[in-house]
Scaffold this motif. Structure first.
Motif, PDB file in Angstrom:
ATOM      1  N   PRO A  41     -25.394  11.678  14.588  1.00 41.85           N
ATOM      2  CA  PRO A  41     -26.730  11.162  14.245  1.00 41.85           C
ATOM      3  C   PRO A  41     -27.757  11.493  15.320  1.00 41.85           C
ATOM      4  CG  PRO A  41     -25.051   9.518  13.794  1.00 41.85           C
ATOM      5  CD  PRO A  41     -24.361  10.636  14.514  1.00 41.85           C
ATOM      6  N   GLY A  42     -28.860  12.083  14.894  1.00 36.88           N
ATOM      7  CA  GLY A  42     -29.936  12.402  15.811  1.00 36.88           C
ATOM      8  C   GLY A  42     -29.694  13.607  16.695  1.00 36.88           C
ATOM      9  N   LYS A  43     -28.606  14.311  16.448  1.00 35.10           N
ATOM     10  CA  LYS A  43     -28.290  15.481  17.282  1.00 35.10           C
ATOM     11  C   LYS A  43     -28.157  16.727  16.430  1.00 35.10           C
ATOM     12  CE  LYS A  43     -25.994  12.873  20.947  1.00 35.10           C
ATOM     13  NZ  LYS A  43     -24.771  12.779  21.800  1.00 35.10           N
ATOM     14  N   GLU A  44     -28.141  17.867  17.105  1.00 34.88           N
ATOM     15  CA  GLU A  44     -28.002  19.128  16.401  1.00 34.88           C
ATOM     16  C   GLU A  44     -26.543  19.364  16.003  1.00 34.88           C
ATOM     17  OE1 GLU A  44     -31.625  21.658  18.527  1.00 34.88           O
ATOM     18  OE2 GLU A  44     -29.537  22.234  18.835  1.00 34.88           O
ATOM     19  N   ARG A  45     -26.374  20.211  15.012  1.00 37.66           N
ATOM     20  CA  ARG A  45     -25.034  20.608  14.613  1.00 37.66           C
ATOM     21  C   ARG A  45     -24.435  21.512  15.693  1.00 37.66           C
ATOM     22  NH1 ARG A  45     -24.277  22.868   8.591  1.00 37.66           N
ATOM     23  NH2 ARG A  45     -25.616  21.027   8.309  1.00 37.66           N
ATOM     24  N   VAL A  46     -23.195  21.243  16.081  1.00 39.26           N
ATOM     25  CA  VAL A  46     -22.556  22.021  17.141  1.00 39.26           C
ATOM     26  C   VAL A  46     -21.185  22.528  16.710  1.00 39.26           C
ATOM     27  CG1 VAL A  46     -23.765  20.799  18.991  1.00 39.26           C
ATOM     28  CG2 VAL A  46     -21.554  19.943  18.209  1.00 39.26           C
ATOM     29  N   PHE A  47     -20.777  23.573  17.359  1.00 44.18           N
ATOM     30  CA  PHE A  47     -19.494  24.214  17.091  1.00 44.18           C
ATOM     31  C   PHE A  47     -18.345  23.331  17.565  1.00 44.18           C
ATOM     32  CE2 PHE A  47     -16.432  27.552  16.766  1.00 44.18           C
ATOM     33  CZ  PHE A  47     -15.636  27.473  17.903  1.00 44.18           C
ATOM     34  N   VAL A  48     -17.266  23.309  16.778  1.00 47.93           N
ATOM     35  CA  VAL A  48     -16.065  22.557  17.153  1.00 47.93           C
ATOM     36  C   VAL A  48     -14.884  23.500  17.356  1.00 47.93           C
ATOM     37  CG1 VAL A  48     -14.387  20.820  16.433  1.00 47.93           C
ATOM     38  CG2 VAL A  48     -16.826  20.484  15.943  1.00 47.93           C
ATOM     39  N   ALA A  49     -14.598  24.326  16.355  1.00 45.00           N
ATOM     40  CA  ALA A  49     -13.437  25.209  16.437  1.00 45.00           C
ATOM     41  C   ALA A  49     -13.569  26.312  15.403  1.00 45.00           C
ATOM     42  CB  ALA A  49     -12.149  24.427  16.207  1.00 45.00           C
ATOM     43  N   SER A  50     -12.890  27.440  15.660  1.00 49.31           N
ATOM     44  CA  SER A  50     -12.855  28.528  14.691  1.00 49.31           C
ATOM     45  C   SER A  50     -11.495  29.193  14.741  1.00 49.31           C
ATOM     46  CB  SER A  50     -13.968  29.551  14.952  1.00 49.31           C
ATOM     47  OG  SER A  50     -13.738  30.217  16.171  1.00 49.31           O
ATOM     48  N   ILE A  51     -11.209  29.925  13.656  1.00 48.80           N
ATOM     49  CA  ILE A  51      -9.928  30.611  13.540  1.00 48.80           C
ATOM     50  C   ILE A  51     -10.137  31.908  12.775  1.00 48.80           C
ATOM     51  CG2 ILE A  51      -9.335  29.349  11.412  1.00 48.80           C
ATOM     52  CD1 ILE A  51      -6.418  29.319  12.413  1.00 48.80           C
ATOM     53  N   ASN A  52      -9.435  32.967  13.197  1.00 46.66           N
ATOM     54  CA  ASN A  52      -9.586  34.244  12.515  1.00 46.66           C
ATOM     55  C   ASN A  52      -8.675  34.304  11.293  1.00 46.66           C
ATOM     56  OD1 ASN A  52      -7.094  34.577  13.734  1.00 46.66           O
ATOM     57  ND2 ASN A  52      -7.512  36.673  14.426  1.00 46.66           N
ATOM     58  N   TRP A  53      -8.732  35.425  10.592  1.00 46.94           N
ATOM     59  CA  TRP A  53      -8.020  35.536   9.319  1.00 46.94           C
ATOM     60  C   TRP A  53      -6.505  35.324   9.476  1.00 46.94           C
ATOM     61  CZ3 TRP A  53      -9.126  35.481   4.324  1.00 46.94           C
ATOM     62  CH2 TRP A  53      -8.154  35.906   3.432  1.00 46.94           C
ATOM     63  N   SER A  54      -5.939  35.950  10.496  1.00 49.09           N
ATOM     64  CA  SER A  54      -4.485  35.867  10.671  1.00 49.09           C
ATOM     65  C   SER A  54      -4.039  34.534  11.250  1.00 49.09           C
ATOM     66  CB  SER A  54      -3.996  36.994  11.572  1.00 49.09           C
ATOM     67  OG  SER A  54      -4.448  36.774  12.908  1.00 49.09           O
ATOM     68  N   GLY A  55      -4.981  33.809  11.840  1.00 50.36           N
ATOM     69  CA  GLY A  55      -4.625  32.561  12.511  1.00 50.36           C
ATOM     70  C   GLY A  55      -4.178  32.774  13.941  1.00 50.36           C
ATOM     71  N   GLY A  56      -4.156  34.023  14.382  1.00 52.18           N
ATOM     72  CA  GLY A  56      -3.681  34.326  15.722  1.00 52.18           C
ATOM     73  C   GLY A  56      -4.700  34.115  16.815  1.00 52.18           C
ATOM     74  N   SER A  57      -5.935  33.903  16.431  1.00 50.42           N
ATOM     75  CA  SER A  57      -6.984  33.696  17.427  1.00 50.42           C
ATOM     76  C   SER A  57      -7.787  32.451  17.077  1.00 50.42           C
ATOM     77  CB  SER A  57      -7.914  34.906  17.479  1.00 50.42           C
ATOM     78  OG  SER A  57      -8.962  34.684  18.405  1.00 50.42           O
ATOM     79  N   THR A  58      -7.816  31.512  17.979  1.00 56.12           N
ATOM     80  CA  THR A  58      -8.575  30.272  17.786  1.00 56.12           C
ATOM     81  C   THR A  58      -9.488  30.042  18.991  1.00 56.12           C
ATOM     82  OG1 THR A  58      -6.791  28.960  18.763  1.00 56.12           O
ATOM     83  CG2 THR A  58      -6.794  29.195  16.356  1.00 56.12           C
ATOM     84  N   VAL A  59     -10.594  29.383  18.714  1.00 49.44           N
ATOM     85  CA  VAL A  59     -11.563  29.051  19.756  1.00 49.44           C
ATOM     86  C   VAL A  59     -11.931  27.583  19.586  1.00 49.44           C
ATOM     87  CG1 VAL A  59     -13.814  29.568  20.765  1.00 49.44           C
ATOM     88  CG2 VAL A  59     -12.453  31.405  19.724  1.00 49.44           C
ATOM     89  N   TYR A  60     -12.072  26.885  20.701  1.00 50.69           N
ATOM     90  CA  TYR A  60     -12.404  25.459  20.655  1.00 50.69           C
ATOM     91  C   TYR A  60     -13.560  25.144  21.598  1.00 50.69           C
ATOM     92  CZ  TYR A  60      -7.867  24.872  18.393  1.00 50.69           C
ATOM     93  OH  TYR A  60      -6.807  24.956  17.523  1.00 50.69           O
ATOM     94  N   ALA A  61     -14.355  24.171  21.209  1.00 53.84           N
ATOM     95  CA  ALA A  61     -15.351  23.623  22.123  1.00 53.84           C
ATOM     96  C   ALA A  61     -14.608  22.884  23.238  1.00 53.84           C
ATOM     97  CB  ALA A  61     -16.277  22.673  21.385  1.00 53.84           C
ATOM     98  N   ASP A  62     -15.185  22.889  24.414  1.00 50.75           N
ATOM     99  CA  ASP A  62     -14.530  22.222  25.551  1.00 50.75           C
ATOM    100  C   ASP A  62     -14.270  20.744  25.264  1.00 50.75           C
ATOM    101  OD1 ASP A  62     -16.288  24.084  28.166  1.00 50.75           O
ATOM    102  OD2 ASP A  62     -14.485  24.548  27.003  1.00 50.75           O
ATOM    103  N   SER A  63     -15.156  20.139  24.511  1.00 51.56           N
ATOM    104  CA  SER A  63     -15.058  18.698  24.254  1.00 51.56           C
ATOM    105  C   SER A  63     -13.855  18.313  23.405  1.00 51.56           C
ATOM    106  CB  SER A  63     -16.336  18.200  23.571  1.00 51.56           C
ATOM    107  OG  SER A  63     -16.547  18.890  22.361  1.00 51.56           O
ATOM    108  N   VAL A  64     -13.245  19.282  22.710  1.00 49.11           N
ATOM    109  CA  VAL A  64     -12.123  18.952  21.835  1.00 49.11           C
ATOM    110  C   VAL A  64     -10.828  19.650  22.217  1.00 49.11           C
ATOM    111  CG1 VAL A  64     -13.764  18.580  19.933  1.00 49.11           C
ATOM    112  CG2 VAL A  64     -12.512  20.758  20.098  1.00 49.11           C
ATOM    113  N   LYS A  65     -10.873  20.506  23.218  1.00 44.31           N
ATOM    114  CA  LYS A  65      -9.674  21.236  23.634  1.00 44.31           C
ATOM    115  C   LYS A  65      -8.559  20.265  24.010  1.00 44.31           C
ATOM    116  CE  LYS A  65     -11.616  25.577  25.382  1.00 44.31           C
ATOM    117  NZ  LYS A  65     -11.942  26.366  26.594  1.00 44.31           N
ATOM    118  N   GLY A  66      -7.371  20.569  23.514  1.00 46.54           N
ATOM    119  CA  GLY A  66      -6.224  19.729  23.799  1.00 46.54           C
ATOM    120  C   GLY A  66      -6.073  18.543  22.871  1.00 46.54           C
ATOM    121  N   ARG A  67      -7.102  18.263  22.073  1.00 44.20           N
ATOM    122  CA  ARG A  67      -7.044  17.138  21.137  1.00 44.20           C
ATOM    123  C   ARG A  67      -7.098  17.587  19.677  1.00 44.20           C
ATOM    124  NH1 ARG A  67     -11.052  13.541  20.957  1.00 44.20           N
ATOM    125  NH2 ARG A  67     -12.664  15.006  21.635  1.00 44.20           N
TER     126      ARG A  67
END
Length: 119
Positions: A41-67
């Motif tokens: 609420p009241g904030k901009e939309r931000v990135f959380v995580a992404s995954i490529n087609w094969s699933g072999g490459s994932t990226v996470y925001a620092d705020s959610v890494k490990g969780r």
């Protein structure tokens, strides 16, 4: 065209878990990178995580890494976001998105699902 429908949001206590699902339909192969974003609420939309087609490459925001863990099942046209050790600051509307490549602005968005974490 790609259609995205999220589900799995809800109310959970801090420390709990939720799994979000995103059902994709249409020309899903044209947008191989799938991701999750969130908007508090009241904030901009931000990135959380992404995954490529094969699933072999994932990226996470620092705020959610490990969780949080993103995964996909191409046979079912599904993308998931497993969220563990949830915190009140994770409260937001979570959106599924489809993009042409990692880091690119998503071209397609779902309608969003609310996640509320109580303290």
């Amino acid at each position: 065209q790609v259609q995205l429908v999220e589900s799995g949001g809800g109310l959970v206590q801090a420390g709990g878990s939720l799994r979000l699902s995103c059902a994709a339909s249409g020309r899903t192969f044209s947008m191989p990178v799938m991701g999750w974003f969130r908007q508090a609420p009241g904030k901009e939309r931000v990135f959380v995580a992404s995954i490529n087609w094969s699933g072999g490459s994932t990226v996470y925001a620092d705020s959610v890494k490990g969780r949080f863990t993103i995964s996909r099942d191409n046979a079912k046209n599904m993308v998931y976001l497993q969220m563990n050790s949830l915190k009140p600051e994770d409260t937001a509307v979570y959106y599924c998105a489809a993009a042409l490549s990692s880091g690119a602005t998503p071209k397609y968005w779902g309608q969003g699902t609310q996640v509320t974490v109580s303290s």
